[in-house]
Write a protein that holds these residues in place. Structure first.
Motif, short mmCIF file in Angstrom:
data_model
loop_
_atom_site.label_atom_id
_atom_site.label_comp_id
_atom_site.label_asym_id
_atom_site.label_seq_id
_atom_site.Cartn_x
_atom_site.Cartn_y
_atom_site.Cartn_z
N GLU A 1 25.44 32.37 -0.85
CA GLU A 1 26.20 33.55 -0.45
C GLU A 1 25.61 34.82 -1.06
OE1 GLU A 1 30.07 32.47 -1.79
OE2 GLU A 1 30.62 31.49 0.10
N ASN B 1 24.48 37.67 1.44
CA ASN B 1 25.11 38.99 1.39
C ASN B 1 24.08 40.08 1.11
OD1 ASN B 1 27.59 37.82 1.87
ND2 ASN B 1 28.17 37.73 -0.29
N LYS C 1 22.22 40.62 4.41
CA LYS C 1 23.04 41.32 5.41
C LYS C 1 23.15 42.80 5.09
CE LYS C 1 26.76 40.10 7.55
NZ LYS C 1 28.13 39.64 7.89
N ASP D 1 23.52 37.74 10.42
CA ASP D 1 24.67 37.07 9.82
C ASP D 1 24.23 35.71 9.28
OD1 ASP D 1 27.26 36.74 9.00
OD2 ASP D 1 28.12 36.46 11.00
#
Length: 350
Positions: free
Chosen positions: A55, A59, A62, A69
């Motif tokens: 993650e 993140n 992104k 995504d």
């Protein structure tokens, strides 16, 4: 003269517009990827940190506009390859561009991986390996990693009874580690392996099975186990008022607290700990994006289509303080972790 100047101005404007439109076209061509991630298992401290690392990188990418995504899907049944294959098929149907998979089998996913590749999807395996062609694996050398642990345990113990509590049955990493343990034990005829069972890479399960073995009343001198289970195993011994002479320990806060207490009390107890960084998933994410963007590995980086992440830290009683300094202020479920930086990963490529 005036007409010539006006013509040049018009041509300049046309050229600028053409370059602008070309730039828009190139941006459209360089499609930002959607990344599907199949973790294979979840619920343990190691897996939780691994997912957090994925993650973290997702993140980051992104926010920087490097991916469109990402989505992470965990198995309902931990370690089940059939369920994992169905998750990958869902990713294919959803039209993802990259699939990252922590495989539950070295071979059982090869068919669905081929399906993904036929759709033009880049597939990268991490933490463990698959035998499917044209898939880059990002992992530790699990054989060498565990060989070092078991060699230290056996050379320290020399003779006596060992128990072994291993990871998920059939998982590629566990298969390699089991073979390493078996090969090392062949060199020590005075050491007997009296019990060997799965702890599912879970502290609670590992404590349960260790308690059952301890309750048999057999003499146990040492423990071979793997990351994410040693604290549970040690707790089972302590609850029974017993202690192994030597064992592999978690590179995490909970185990190190008990280890420090036993050291301070002068107990006849020795341990070794070697990180298996959960951040391997984040490192694989970085490598996958480089590959998606057309980068090629430098010669010699891969071995059999695999990038072997090198773990530098190995902790015993001799350098205990080095590990303790990194862990003493961390929560009990923390494990030593690291993710290769963007610069470190970029250096692997031409």
């Amino acid at each position: 003269m005036t007409k010539a100047r006006n013509f040049k101005k018009i041509m300049l404007v046309v050229s600028i517009c053409a370059l602008f439109l070309l730039g828009l076209g190139m941006q459209a061509f360089a499609k930002l990827p959607v990344v599907g991630i199949s973790t294979g298992s979840s619920g343990t401290s190691w897996r939780t940190i691994m997912i957090n690392s994925l993650e973290q990188v997702g993140n980051e990418y992104k926010a920087a506009g490097k991916i469109a995504d990402y989505k992470i899907v965990n198995n309902v049944v931990n370690g089940d390859a059939t369920e994992q294959a169905n998750i990958i098929r869902d990713f294919i149907a959803q039209g993802v561009d990259i699939i990252l998979v922590n495989p539950n089998s070295p071979t059982a996913l090869n068919g669905v991986i081929k399906e993904a590749q036929e759709e033009g999807i880049l597939v990268v395996a991490f933490d463990a390996t698959v035998t499917a062609p044209d898939v880059v694996n990002v992992t530790l050398d699990h054989y060498a990693w565990h060989q070092k642990n078991v060699e230290w345990i056996c050379s320290t113990l020399q003779k006596g009874n060992l128990i072994q509590i291993y990871g998920l049955e059939g998982h590629p990493a566990n298969i390699d580690r089991m073979k390493a343990a078996s090969d090392v034990l062949k060199k020590y005829p005075d050491i007997k392996l009296i019990a060997s069972t799965s702890g599912y890479w879970d502290q609670t399960k590992a404590k349960e099975v260790a308690s059952q073995i301890i309750a048999s009343g057999q003499q146990i001198d040492g423990v071979i186990t793997q990351d994410g289970m040693a604290y549970g195993v040690l707790s089972a011994f302590l609850d029974a008022g017993k202690l192994p002479k030597v064992m592999f320990g978690d590179p995490g806060t909970a185990f190190f607290k008990e280890w420090k207490r036993l050291r301070d009390e002068g107990a006849e107890f020795k341990a070794c700990a070697q990180p298996n960084p959960p951040g391997i998933g984040g490192t694989a994410f970085r490598i996958a994006l480089q590959l998606y963007n057309g980068k090629k590995f430098k010669p010699g980086v891969l071995k059999d289509n695999t990038y072997f992440y090198k773990v530098s830290m190995f902790i015993t009683d001799e350098n205990f303080e080095e590990g303790w300094e990194l862990l003493k202020d961390k929560p009990d479920d923390y494990l030593l972790n690291e993710i290769m930086s963007e610069e470190e990963v970029a250096a692997l490529f031409e």
